[in-house]
Design a protein around this motif. Sequence first.
Motif, PDB file in Angstrom:
ATOM      1  N   PHE A 474       0.856  -1.197   0.000  1.00 54.52           N
ATOM      2  CA  PHE A 474       0.000   0.000   0.000  1.00 54.52           C
ATOM      3  C   PHE A 474       0.893   1.249   0.000  1.00 54.52           C
ATOM      4  CE2 PHE A 474      -2.792   3.263   1.663  1.00 54.52           C
ATOM      5  CZ  PHE A 474      -4.024   2.958   1.086  1.00 54.52           C
ATOM      6  N   ASP A 475       0.545   2.227  -0.824  1.00 55.30           N
ATOM      7  CA  ASP A 475       1.365   3.438  -0.994  1.00 55.30           C
ATOM      8  C   ASP A 475       1.378   4.258   0.293  1.00 55.30           C
ATOM      9  OD1 ASP A 475       2.721   5.639  -1.804  1.00 55.30           O
ATOM     10  OD2 ASP A 475       1.401   6.138  -3.496  1.00 55.30           O
ATOM     11  N   ARG A 476       2.564   4.383   0.895  1.00 51.83           N
ATOM     12  CA  ARG A 476       2.674   5.107   2.159  1.00 51.83           C
ATOM     13  C   ARG A 476       2.280   6.577   2.008  1.00 51.83           C
ATOM     14  NH1 ARG A 476       8.045   5.869   6.068  1.00 51.83           N
ATOM     15  NH2 ARG A 476       7.114   7.535   7.331  1.00 51.83           N
ATOM     16  N   SER A 477       2.526   7.172   0.846  1.00 51.81           N
ATOM     17  CA  SER A 477       2.255   8.606   0.658  1.00 51.81           C
ATOM     18  C   SER A 477       0.766   8.927   0.757  1.00 51.81           C
ATOM     19  CB  SER A 477       2.797   9.072  -0.696  1.00 51.81           C
ATOM     20  OG  SER A 477       2.106   8.425  -1.757  1.00 51.81           O
ATOM     21  N   LEU A 478      -0.081   7.923   0.661  1.00 42.92           N
ATOM     22  CA  LEU A 478      -1.527   8.147   0.771  1.00 42.92           C
ATOM     23  C   LEU A 478      -1.997   8.173   2.226  1.00 42.92           C
ATOM     24  CD1 LEU A 478      -2.733   5.752  -2.082  1.00 42.92           C
ATOM     25  CD2 LEU A 478      -2.569   8.251  -2.168  1.00 42.92           C
ATOM     26  N   LEU A 479      -1.096   7.839   3.164  1.00 44.42           N
ATOM     27  CA  LEU A 479      -1.456   7.764   4.585  1.00 44.42           C
ATOM     28  C   LEU A 479      -0.910   8.967   5.344  1.00 44.42           C
ATOM     29  CD1 LEU A 479      -0.568   3.997   5.210  1.00 44.42           C
ATOM     30  CD2 LEU A 479      -2.863   4.958   4.925  1.00 44.42           C
ATOM     31  N   ARG A 480      -1.552   9.292   6.444  1.00 47.77           N
ATOM     32  CA  ARG A 480      -1.066  10.328   7.357  1.00 47.77           C
ATOM     33  C   ARG A 480      -1.596  10.014   8.754  1.00 47.77           C
ATOM     34  NH1 ARG A 480      -5.494  13.264   8.502  1.00 47.77           N
ATOM     35  NH2 ARG A 480      -7.128  13.311   6.914  1.00 47.77           N
ATOM     36  N   LYS A 481      -0.917  10.554   9.763  1.00 43.94           N
ATOM     37  CA  LYS A 481      -1.397  10.404  11.138  1.00 43.94           C
ATOM     38  C   LYS A 481      -2.769  11.073  11.274  1.00 43.94           C
ATOM     39  CE  LYS A 481       3.156  10.445  13.381  1.00 43.94           C
ATOM     40  NZ  LYS A 481       3.994  11.141  14.374  1.00 43.94           N
ATOM     41  N   GLY A 482      -3.645  10.465  12.034  1.00 40.98           N
ATOM     42  CA  GLY A 482      -4.982  11.029  12.228  1.00 40.98           C
ATOM     43  C   GLY A 482      -6.048  10.316  11.416  1.00 40.98           C
ATOM     44  N   MET A 483      -5.613   9.475  10.472  1.00 40.87           N
ATOM     45  CA  MET A 483      -6.583   8.697   9.698  1.00 40.87           C
ATOM     46  C   MET A 483      -7.149   7.554  10.542  1.00 40.87           C
ATOM     47  SD  MET A 483      -5.056   8.285   5.854  1.00 40.87           S
ATOM     48  CE  MET A 483      -5.390   9.517   4.597  1.00 40.87           C
ATOM     49  N   VAL A 484      -8.216   6.941  10.033  1.00 43.52           N
ATOM     50  CA  VAL A 484      -8.785   5.755  10.671  1.00 43.52           C
ATOM     51  C   VAL A 484      -8.931   4.657   9.638  1.00 43.52           C
ATOM     52  CG1 VAL A 484     -10.011   6.867  12.569  1.00 43.52           C
ATOM     53  CG2 VAL A 484     -11.113   6.688  10.346  1.00 43.52           C
ATOM     54  N   MET A 485      -8.788   3.424  10.089  1.00 46.28           N
ATOM     55  CA  MET A 485      -9.076   2.259   9.259  1.00 46.28           C
ATOM     56  C   MET A 485     -10.345   1.620   9.826  1.00 46.28           C
ATOM     57  SD  MET A 485      -5.128   0.918   9.019  1.00 46.28           S
ATOM     58  CE  MET A 485      -5.594  -0.753   8.676  1.00 46.28           C
ATOM     59  N   VAL A 486     -11.388   1.564   9.003  1.00 50.57           N
ATOM     60  CA  VAL A 486     -12.689   1.116   9.497  1.00 50.57           C
ATOM     61  C   VAL A 486     -13.242   0.015   8.600  1.00 50.57           C
ATOM     62  CG1 VAL A 486     -13.242   3.343  10.558  1.00 50.57           C
ATOM     63  CG2 VAL A 486     -13.914   2.903   8.191  1.00 50.57           C
ATOM     64  N   SER A 487     -14.268  -0.646   9.120  1.00 52.53           N
ATOM     65  CA  SER A 487     -14.954  -1.677   8.351  1.00 52.53           C
ATOM     66  C   SER A 487     -15.664  -1.051   7.152  1.00 52.53           C
ATOM     67  CB  SER A 487     -15.972  -2.390   9.239  1.00 52.53           C
ATOM     68  OG  SER A 487     -16.851  -3.179   8.470  1.00 52.53           O
TER      69      SER A 487
END
Length: 602
Positions: A474-487
């Motif tokens: 998964f492309d790390r550049s698409l992530l940032r602190k403060g995001m959530v991973m949900v169902s």
Amino acid sequence: MVDLSGNGAVSPGHTRHGQSSGNNGRKTSKKSRTRRGKRGRRRRNKKNNRNNKTPPPYFPPEAEEGNIEYKLKLVNPTQYRFEHLATQLKWRLQEGRGEAVYQIGVEDNGLLVGLTEADMRASLKTLKRMAEKVGADITLLREREVDYDSDRNTRKIAEVLVRKVPDDQQFLDLRVAVLGNVDSGKSTLLGVLTQGELDNGRGRARLNLFRHLHEIQTGRTSSISFEILGFNSKGEVVNYSESRTAEEICESSSKMITFIDLAGHHKYLKTTIFGLTSYCPDFAMLVVSANTGIAGTTREHLGLAMALKVPIFIVVSKVDLCSRGTVDRTVRQLERVLKQPGCNKVPMVISNPDDAVTAAQQFAQSACVSGESLDLLKVFLNILPPLSNSKEQEELMQQLTEFQVDEIYSVPDVGTVVGGTLYSGVCREGERLVVGPTDEGRFLRLKVGSIQRNRSACRVLRAGQAATLALGNFDRSLLRKGMVMVSPKMNPTICCQFEAAIVLLFHAKTFRRGSQVTVHVGNVRQTAIVECLHGKEELRTGERAVVRFRFIKHPEYLRLGAKLLFREGVTKGIGHVARLLPPSQNHDQNQNQNHDQNLQEP
């Protein structure tokens, strides 16, 4: 009224005339005789009371829920009774998430009856058999004499900790945030606790905790690091002292303390706040240096923990560098601060193992831990109970999966890895989730690879547990602190604007529309502008209001009722999210589309 001093003075209207007392012809009133009679009875009663037992002491009555069980005695139970007792122990362990406390020699109403030596031995033997049947060990915390009847033989009550033997990594995990001023000895204390070796006086113990070269060079923590301390089912310390790996510590421990080492310097305050709001610590340990007392960021850290309602205990460090008088002065200074109206806590100084057990079990009433011995701190941490019960845990696990992204890494041969806390639900290897929101307010599909908890492999992650999840390519550049991973079944609520009920803790001037502050809500940290104050033009220190905030960069995922903390320079305030407003106009088209269309492959 009769004067009982014997001078013969009599008040009129209270004497039966014509009656002599027989003592030198003095007259005596009926009231006088009554009083003398009462005095005589009081003397006799007082004499009799010396031979009577004093009223027996009580505990609060036994609660049906929770992990504390009262037992008068457990002597030679029948097989049927034994099976019932084992089932009852299983329930108490479930309520305490793997821990239970048995008070032996105590009736259900809390009366401390006590047992003879023989009955106590037999009761502890039965309790040990019960624990073995349900896969647990027992540890005798303390014995106390019940001395309210001098005519009987000495009787005792016993306090016993029952703890499950670890199975399939389902150990009790408590997170403790470590706070305190710079140079108060936080990292050194953690190094000594987790490595099992005393410091050499030049900072050797803390070296393993530092993550950056400049931290080693300056001796000051600037980032958030994690260290683990385990306790086995018998209450013995499990750490790196015997060259164990993190995986071996997890396998051997029934209870794990995860220390979150936070920065003490004021310029890293935002990192400290992020650690307190994002990692959901169960407790906060404030380290105060005995030779400097309450200095620097100590008050600020104490205030942050109080504002976020994180239970706090205090450890006084560096007592070997000071005289006894200096240490006592620091403790008195702490007691004064804790008793002030802003804190309103009851300080309890721990000076022996019995104090440590009492403070840990009645944590809501205790606020101060002090002592020269590390063993007392270990006893305290060993007994420290979880604040949430099994029922709350089960309710969270029944909800849809929600994982907070706090850290993002790139690991060779593994790929992108995220670290954080599972707020609700259950997460398994291979599970498909969605992560967001992106700058455009979208959520992206992904698949969870492997899971690690406390640096060891884990198959299932449950609500309230912290872990790292491998996301493959998964492309790390698409992530940032403060995001959530949900169902994917969840329709997450995102917003650019929200309203919060706040109280302004401090502001140099006035707080008004247009003010910019850094808002902390859980793992979300972003600058926001005050759009309006409902019913007021401006706010001053100590005032309350409902305020509308607008994020200046991108939308965020927030929950109604979530605790909020905002700051900018010396400006500080706390509150909770009261209302989520629809995204701004430039995001409306994306948000009004069908939810399935809103989930895109990266």
